[in-house]
Motif scaffolding. Sequence first.
Motif, PDB file in Angstrom:
ATOM      1  N   LEU A  62       0.837  -1.202   0.000  1.00  0.00           N
ATOM      2  CA  LEU A  62       0.000   0.000   0.000  1.00  0.00           C
ATOM      3  C   LEU A  62       0.871   1.251   0.000  1.00  0.00           C
ATOM      4  O   LEU A  62       0.609   2.212  -0.722  1.00  0.00           O
ATOM      5  CB  LEU A  62      -0.897  -0.020   1.232  1.00  0.00           C
ATOM      6  CG  LEU A  62      -1.943   1.094   1.356  1.00  0.00           C
ATOM      7  CD1 LEU A  62      -2.981   0.974   0.258  1.00  0.00           C
ATOM      8  CD2 LEU A  62      -2.617   1.029   2.726  1.00  0.00           C
TER       9      LEU A  62
ATOM     10  N   GLY B 158       2.939  -3.983  -5.948  1.00  0.00           N
ATOM     11  CA  GLY B 158       2.141  -3.738  -4.746  1.00  0.00           C
ATOM     12  C   GLY B 158       0.961  -4.682  -4.626  1.00  0.00           C
ATOM     13  O   GLY B 158       0.648  -5.180  -3.534  1.00  0.00           O
ATOM     14  N   ALA B 159       0.298  -4.951  -5.753  1.00  0.00           N
ATOM     15  CA  ALA B 159      -0.824  -5.888  -5.747  1.00  0.00           C
ATOM     16  C   ALA B 159      -0.357  -7.296  -5.403  1.00  0.00           C
ATOM     17  O   ALA B 159      -1.020  -8.021  -4.641  1.00  0.00           O
ATOM     18  CB  ALA B 159      -1.513  -5.881  -7.114  1.00  0.00           C
TER      19      ALA B 159
ATOM     20  N   ASN C  49      -5.213   3.450  -2.045  1.00  0.00           N
ATOM     21  CA  ASN C  49      -6.066   2.443  -2.666  1.00  0.00           C
ATOM     22  C   ASN C  49      -6.809   1.602  -1.624  1.00  0.00           C
ATOM     23  O   ASN C  49      -6.240   0.693  -1.024  1.00  0.00           O
ATOM     24  CB  ASN C  49      -5.206   1.542  -3.566  1.00  0.00           C
ATOM     25  CG  ASN C  49      -6.023   0.489  -4.266  1.00  0.00           C
ATOM     26  OD1 ASN C  49      -7.222   0.657  -4.461  1.00  0.00           O
ATOM     27  ND2 ASN C  49      -5.385  -0.597  -4.640  1.00  0.00           N
TER      28      ASN C  49
ATOM     29  N   ILE D 276      -7.356  -4.112   5.489  1.00  0.00           N
ATOM     30  CA  ILE D 276      -6.993  -2.831   4.897  1.00  0.00           C
ATOM     31  C   ILE D 276      -7.104  -1.713   5.911  1.00  0.00           C
ATOM     32  O   ILE D 276      -6.299  -0.771   5.919  1.00  0.00           O
ATOM     33  CB  ILE D 276      -7.864  -2.534   3.648  1.00  0.00           C
ATOM     34  CG1 ILE D 276      -7.304  -1.334   2.872  1.00  0.00           C
ATOM     35  CG2 ILE D 276      -9.310  -2.269   4.028  1.00  0.00           C
ATOM     36  CD1 ILE D 276      -5.895  -1.496   2.389  1.00  0.00           C
TER      37      ILE D 276
ATOM     38  N   TYR E  14      -5.623  -8.582  -1.007  1.00  0.00           N
ATOM     39  CA  TYR E  14      -5.197  -9.462   0.082  1.00  0.00           C
ATOM     40  C   TYR E  14      -6.132 -10.671   0.182  1.00  0.00           C
ATOM     41  O   TYR E  14      -5.682 -11.822   0.245  1.00  0.00           O
ATOM     42  CB  TYR E  14      -5.203  -8.671   1.392  1.00  0.00           C
ATOM     43  CG  TYR E  14      -5.092  -9.490   2.652  1.00  0.00           C
ATOM     44  CD1 TYR E  14      -3.845  -9.785   3.204  1.00  0.00           C
ATOM     45  CD2 TYR E  14      -6.222  -9.952   3.320  1.00  0.00           C
ATOM     46  CE1 TYR E  14      -3.727 -10.523   4.370  1.00  0.00           C
ATOM     47  CE2 TYR E  14      -6.114 -10.689   4.484  1.00  0.00           C
ATOM     48  CZ  TYR E  14      -4.862 -10.964   5.009  1.00  0.00           C
ATOM     49  OH  TYR E  14      -4.768 -11.705   6.170  1.00  0.00           O
TER      50      TYR E  14
ATOM     51  N   THR F 190     -11.934   4.004  -5.351  1.00  0.00           N
ATOM     52  CA  THR F 190     -11.283   2.766  -4.905  1.00  0.00           C
ATOM     53  C   THR F 190     -12.160   2.008  -3.912  1.00  0.00           C
ATOM     54  O   THR F 190     -12.109   0.780  -3.867  1.00  0.00           O
ATOM     55  CB  THR F 190      -9.913   3.066  -4.274  1.00  0.00           C
ATOM     56  OG1 THR F 190     -10.058   3.990  -3.192  1.00  0.00           O
ATOM     57  CG2 THR F 190      -8.966   3.643  -5.311  1.00  0.00           C
TER      58      THR F 190
ATOM     59  N   ALA G 277       0.257  -7.510  -1.660  1.00  0.00           N
ATOM     60  CA  ALA G 277      -1.001  -7.657  -0.928  1.00  0.00           C
ATOM     61  C   ALA G 277      -1.520  -9.087  -1.040  1.00  0.00           C
ATOM     62  O   ALA G 277      -1.951  -9.690  -0.048  1.00  0.00           O
ATOM     63  CB  ALA G 277      -2.040  -6.678  -1.465  1.00  0.00           C
TER      64      ALA G 277
ATOM     65  N   HIS H  45      -7.011  -2.277  -1.968  1.00  0.00           N
ATOM     66  CA  HIS H  45      -5.837  -3.088  -1.662  1.00  0.00           C
ATOM     67  C   HIS H  45      -6.207  -4.269  -0.766  1.00  0.00           C
ATOM     68  O   HIS H  45      -5.632  -5.351  -0.872  1.00  0.00           O
ATOM     69  CB  HIS H  45      -4.789  -2.210  -0.979  1.00  0.00           C
ATOM     70  CG  HIS H  45      -3.389  -2.664  -1.190  1.00  0.00           C
ATOM     71  ND1 HIS H  45      -2.741  -2.598  -2.403  1.00  0.00           N
ATOM     72  CD2 HIS H  45      -2.483  -3.203  -0.328  1.00  0.00           C
ATOM     73  CE1 HIS H  45      -1.513  -3.066  -2.285  1.00  0.00           C
ATOM     74  NE2 HIS H  45      -1.334  -3.448  -1.043  1.00  0.00           N
TER      75      HIS H  45
ATOM     76  N   VAL I  33       2.626   1.712  -3.458  1.00  0.00           N
ATOM     77  CA  VAL I  33       1.694   2.218  -4.468  1.00  0.00           C
ATOM     78  C   VAL I  33       1.404   3.697  -4.242  1.00  0.00           C
ATOM     79  O   VAL I  33       1.392   4.494  -5.185  1.00  0.00           O
ATOM     80  CB  VAL I  33       0.391   1.395  -4.438  1.00  0.00           C
ATOM     81  CG1 VAL I  33      -0.693   2.070  -5.273  1.00  0.00           C
ATOM     82  CG2 VAL I  33       0.650  -0.012  -4.953  1.00  0.00           C
TER      83      VAL I  33
END
Length: 310
Positions: A32, A216-217, A43, A242, A50, A113, A220, A46, A35
């Motif tokens: 997070l 980043g994705a 975001n 999150i 996860y 988001t 997560a 995010h 990003v």
Amino acid sequence: MAWLSENGILVGLALLDGLSYAAAVFMVAVGLNLVFGVLRVLNVAHGSLYAIGGYAAASLGLFAASLGAPPWLGLPILLAASVLVGALLGPVIERLLLRRMQDREPVLQLLVTFALFMILEDLQKLVWGVQPVVFDAPLKWLGTVDVPFGTDVIPFTAYQLYVLPGVALATLAILAYVLRYTLTGRMVVAVTVDREAARAMGIDAAKVTMLTFTVGAALAALGGALAAPTVSLVPGVGASTIVLSFAVVATAGLGQIEGAAVAALLIGLGRSFAVYVAPEFEVVVPYAIMVAVLLFRPQGLFGVAETRRI
């Protein structure tokens, strides 16, 4: 003596649980933070990455087990699932949605988001249903170890003791090395510091942004995949994660990678001690730590106050 022994065991368990919990939260928070540093978009979705990472890892692991795969294969499956989720969803979300939100008002970014988060939450229910999904093969395969603590010995799962903190430390070391000593990392830092200047120097900011969001994705999703053997995956697991990750990011300072590790450790240990000492404050303690830090350091423990450009 019995009282001291019992409380010593509780302290040891709180430390071990806090360490493993902090490692899982760090994986989400560092993605997070990474990003946000490049896109300047906080975001909310995010957390869904996860959850999807956890569900994907559990599904692949259960499928492999149904084919008679050995239990040790569950560990590489966790990594493969996170890479798959990051590679499939990261570029799509960044290209079709977040890239269009970069120069918009922060409130609009949060709303968009959050809408994506709600869509992905419903998608999870559509694909995996609402019943708990459990994949604990790696946890059972590694078994437990006896951890000496003072005069006592505490049995603890080897997966939570070695795998979770080990992967978190490896991730931190790799990110720090890449950002400081590689050309790609320096381009990411350049775009983070000043996008316009980076473009003027010939850096393709759009490609750097897509690469950063994909990483980043994947981080997560890796956090969810690593947590999958230790929890039952149910709808809403991404929401709680999150929110806690936001607390870690705010405590560390936006865009701080190493700071996210320290903040995750503080919040993980604080929550864990609350579970064992005062369970009614389990939910409150992480945010109390965040508020206490922000009262004295509004930019976070490791953040730097920025001058607004007009």
